[in-house]
Design a protein around this motif. Sequence first.
Motif, PDB file in Angstrom:
ATOM      1  N   VAL A 246      72.442  10.708  25.604  1.00  0.00           N
ATOM      2  CA  VAL A 246      72.221  12.151  25.461  1.00  0.00           C
ATOM      3  C   VAL A 246      71.450  12.436  24.177  1.00  0.00           C
ATOM      4  N   GLY A 247      71.811  11.757  23.084  1.00  0.00           N
ATOM      5  CA  GLY A 247      71.121  11.974  21.814  1.00  0.00           C
ATOM      6  C   GLY A 247      69.652  11.618  21.874  1.00  0.00           C
ATOM      7  N   VAL A 248      69.331  10.468  22.455  1.00  0.00           N
ATOM      8  CA  VAL A 248      67.938  10.045  22.590  1.00  0.00           C
ATOM      9  C   VAL A 248      67.177  11.017  23.490  1.00  0.00           C
ATOM     10  N   SER A 249      67.790  11.418  24.586  1.00  0.00           N
ATOM     11  CA  SER A 249      67.135  12.334  25.521  1.00  0.00           C
ATOM     12  C   SER A 249      66.893  13.697  24.886  1.00  0.00           C
ATOM     13  N   LYS A 250      67.856  14.150  24.112  1.00  0.00           N
ATOM     14  CA  LYS A 250      67.683  15.432  23.415  1.00  0.00           C
ATOM     15  C   LYS A 250      66.507  15.360  22.457  1.00  0.00           C
ATOM     16  N   ALA A 251      66.377  14.255  21.732  1.00  0.00           N
ATOM     17  CA  ALA A 251      65.257  14.098  20.808  1.00  0.00           C
ATOM     18  C   ALA A 251      63.926  14.149  21.552  1.00  0.00           C
ATOM     19  N   ALA A 252      63.833  13.438  22.675  1.00  0.00           N
ATOM     20  CA  ALA A 252      62.596  13.403  23.452  1.00  0.00           C
ATOM     21  C   ALA A 252      62.273  14.776  24.047  1.00  0.00           C
ATOM     22  N   PHE A 253      63.296  15.445  24.540  1.00  0.00           N
ATOM     23  CA  PHE A 253      63.092  16.772  25.123  1.00  0.00           C
ATOM     24  C   PHE A 253      62.585  17.758  24.078  1.00  0.00           C
ATOM     25  N   GLU A 254      63.242  17.817  22.922  1.00  0.00           N
ATOM     26  CA  GLU A 254      62.863  18.800  21.913  1.00  0.00           C
ATOM     27  C   GLU A 254      61.444  18.556  21.389  1.00  0.00           C
ATOM     28  N   TYR A 255      61.092  17.303  21.206  1.00  0.00           N
ATOM     29  CA  TYR A 255      59.754  16.998  20.697  1.00  0.00           C
ATOM     30  C   TYR A 255      58.692  17.399  21.720  1.00  0.00           C
ATOM     31  N   SER A 256      58.911  17.039  22.980  1.00  0.00           N
ATOM     32  CA  SER A 256      57.919  17.362  24.009  1.00  0.00           C
ATOM     33  C   SER A 256      57.861  18.866  24.268  1.00  0.00           C
ATOM     34  N   ARG A 257      58.999  19.549  24.186  1.00  0.00           N
ATOM     35  CA  ARG A 257      59.015  21.013  24.346  1.00  0.00           C
ATOM     36  C   ARG A 257      58.202  21.683  23.251  1.00  0.00           C
ATOM     37  N   ASP A 258      58.439  21.275  22.006  1.00  0.00           N
ATOM     38  CA  ASP A 258      57.721  21.890  20.888  1.00  0.00           C
ATOM     39  C   ASP A 258      56.227  21.582  20.959  1.00  0.00           C
ATOM     40  N   TYR A 259      55.898  20.363  21.371  1.00  0.00           N
ATOM     41  CA  TYR A 259      54.482  19.995  21.534  1.00  0.00           C
ATOM     42  C   TYR A 259      53.839  20.874  22.597  1.00  0.00           C
ATOM     43  N   ALA A 260      54.508  21.049  23.721  1.00  0.00           N
ATOM     44  CA  ALA A 260      53.954  21.838  24.824  1.00  0.00           C
ATOM     45  C   ALA A 260      53.779  23.307  24.438  1.00  0.00           C
ATOM     46  N   LYS A 261      54.659  23.817  23.610  1.00  0.00           N
ATOM     47  CA  LYS A 261      54.569  25.216  23.178  1.00  0.00           C
ATOM     48  C   LYS A 261      53.460  25.417  22.146  1.00  0.00           C
ATOM     49  N   ASP A 262      53.062  24.336  21.480  1.00  0.00           N
ATOM     50  CA  ASP A 262      52.058  24.445  20.412  1.00  0.00           C
ATOM     51  C   ASP A 262      50.655  24.037  20.861  1.00  0.00           C
ATOM     52  N   MET A 324      66.247   7.692  31.322  1.00  0.00           N
ATOM     53  CA  MET A 324      64.972   7.168  31.827  1.00  0.00           C
ATOM     54  C   MET A 324      64.047   8.300  32.260  1.00  0.00           C
ATOM     55  N   VAL A 325      64.593   9.266  32.977  1.00  0.00           N
ATOM     56  CA  VAL A 325      63.776  10.369  33.491  1.00  0.00           C
ATOM     57  C   VAL A 325      63.269  11.253  32.357  1.00  0.00           C
ATOM     58  N   VAL A 326      64.163  11.648  31.463  1.00  0.00           N
ATOM     59  CA  VAL A 326      63.788  12.586  30.404  1.00  0.00           C
ATOM     60  C   VAL A 326      62.770  11.973  29.447  1.00  0.00           C
ATOM     61  N   THR A 327      63.009  10.742  29.016  1.00  0.00           N
ATOM     62  CA  THR A 327      62.077  10.127  28.069  1.00  0.00           C
ATOM     63  C   THR A 327      60.720   9.843  28.711  1.00  0.00           C
ATOM     64  N   ASP A 328      60.726   9.497  29.996  1.00  0.00           N
ATOM     65  CA  ASP A 328      59.465   9.284  30.698  1.00  0.00           C
ATOM     66  C   ASP A 328      58.687  10.597  30.817  1.00  0.00           C
ATOM     67  N   ARG A 329      59.376  11.667  31.131  1.00  0.00           N
ATOM     68  CA  ARG A 329      58.704  12.966  31.256  1.00  0.00           C
ATOM     69  C   ARG A 329      58.183  13.457  29.912  1.00  0.00           C
ATOM     70  N   ALA A 330      58.886  13.123  28.845  1.00  0.00           N
ATOM     71  CA  ALA A 330      58.401  13.506  27.519  1.00  0.00           C
ATOM     72  C   ALA A 330      57.038  12.880  27.246  1.00  0.00           C
ATOM     73  N   VAL A 331      56.882  11.629  27.644  1.00  0.00           N
ATOM     74  CA  VAL A 331      55.588  10.962  27.492  1.00  0.00           C
ATOM     75  C   VAL A 331      54.537  11.660  28.357  1.00  0.00           C
ATOM     76  N   GLN A 332      54.898  12.012  29.567  1.00  0.00           N
ATOM     77  CA  GLN A 332      53.948  12.679  30.467  1.00  0.00           C
ATOM     78  C   GLN A 332      53.501  14.029  29.915  1.00  0.00           C
ATOM     79  N   ILE A 333      54.427  14.767  29.320  1.00  0.00           N
ATOM     80  CA  ILE A 333      54.105  16.108  28.812  1.00  0.00           C
ATOM     81  C   ILE A 333      53.090  16.033  27.677  1.00  0.00           C
ATOM     82  N   LEU A 334      53.148  14.966  26.886  1.00  0.00           N
ATOM     83  CA  LEU A 334      52.188  14.801  25.803  1.00  0.00           C
ATOM     84  C   LEU A 334      50.845  14.271  26.295  1.00  0.00           C
ATOM     85  N   GLY A 335      50.760  13.926  27.574  1.00  0.00           N
ATOM     86  CA  GLY A 335      49.514  13.420  28.122  1.00  0.00           C
ATOM     87  C   GLY A 335      49.098  12.126  27.442  1.00  0.00           C
TER      88      GLY A 335
END
Length: 364
Positions: A246-262, A324-335
């Motif tokens: 959960v901790g790792v996934s939260k880190a990946a989610f927050e980073y990709s969310r902030d990147y996508a918003k910026d 696996m799903v969340v961290t993979d999607r974080a990579v996808q969101i950053l292109g």
Amino acid sequence: MYSFEPSEEQKMLVDAVRRYANDDLRAAYRDADEEGNLPPALIEKGWELGYLQASIPEAYLGFGERSVVTGALAAEEMAYGDLAAALAVMPPGLYTTPILMAGTEAQKNEFIPPVIEMEWKPFTAALMESKFDFDPNDLQTTAVLDGDAYVLNGEKVYVPYADGAQGMIVYANLDGETQGFVLPAGTNGLTVGERQKLLGLHALPLFPVRIENVRVPKENRLGGESGHDFAPIMDAIRVAMAAMAVGVSKAAFEYSRDYAKDRDVFGMKVAQKQAIAFMLAEMATEIEAIRLLVWQAAWMLDNGKAEASKQAYLAITGAADMAMVVTDRAVQILGGHGYIREHPVELWMRNGRGFATFTGLAIV
């Protein structure tokens, strides 16, 4: 009904771990991953937070009582900072927590205080085996009673800090049951191989261990002559790893969310694209759902509920898939940026892929 409001002691510990994760681990994780090494001072600072000591009663030189819920809260926050560093701080718990849970009074008095009363030292445990259908309840490592000792034979993998361990619990199959055996440093017949090279956890030293005719005194069998029930130990391992997922996934989610918003693409923010927005919403939903499942499992273990083992198994099964799903999607969101080491999402994806195979690397 249980409360979602942490106690004052839990808040203090979690806040301290969160500051350590944000201020120290986040500042060091990239260099540690590149160099394959964690600064000893960084590990010592994490140890001094008292994460483990707070779960050990005063009788054994700790200053608290074990709580799976508290351990899960702290494990999530530490893994949010960096998984490899969190798993580097926690190995002494792999040694003391099973002894606290299942050891005899003599074993608790002999083995726990030397770990708690000093600075961080490499105490560890060996559970994982290199087998495609590895089952912790059906180990290939064996223990056979021979006079006044047990003779252990087998091979282990993913053993943290095995090369310098001052004490190690080795789990083996004794008459069809998984049992723990406490081995001191320098035990004859224990051979540590070359450090393992993995997709993730580059900063964490993990080693294979060969066990050849290792003689362990009968009194070093966890729980004494009658042994112990391995299930509660396995439950605590599953909850620990699920909380860290959960901790790792939260880190990946927050980073990709902030990147996508910026990030602007073709005149609009990435987060405004419907496909990305839906992806982020699903990531957030999965994280929250698994966190609640982890908390429920931890609470059930603390309160001795009948189906706690089932809940712990569901927690780690769901958490491994979610990571696996969340961290993979974080990579996808950053292109394309997701594949560049300048951003941490690629590291979180590499680490997130491993949760299905990290059995035995942490316990709460």
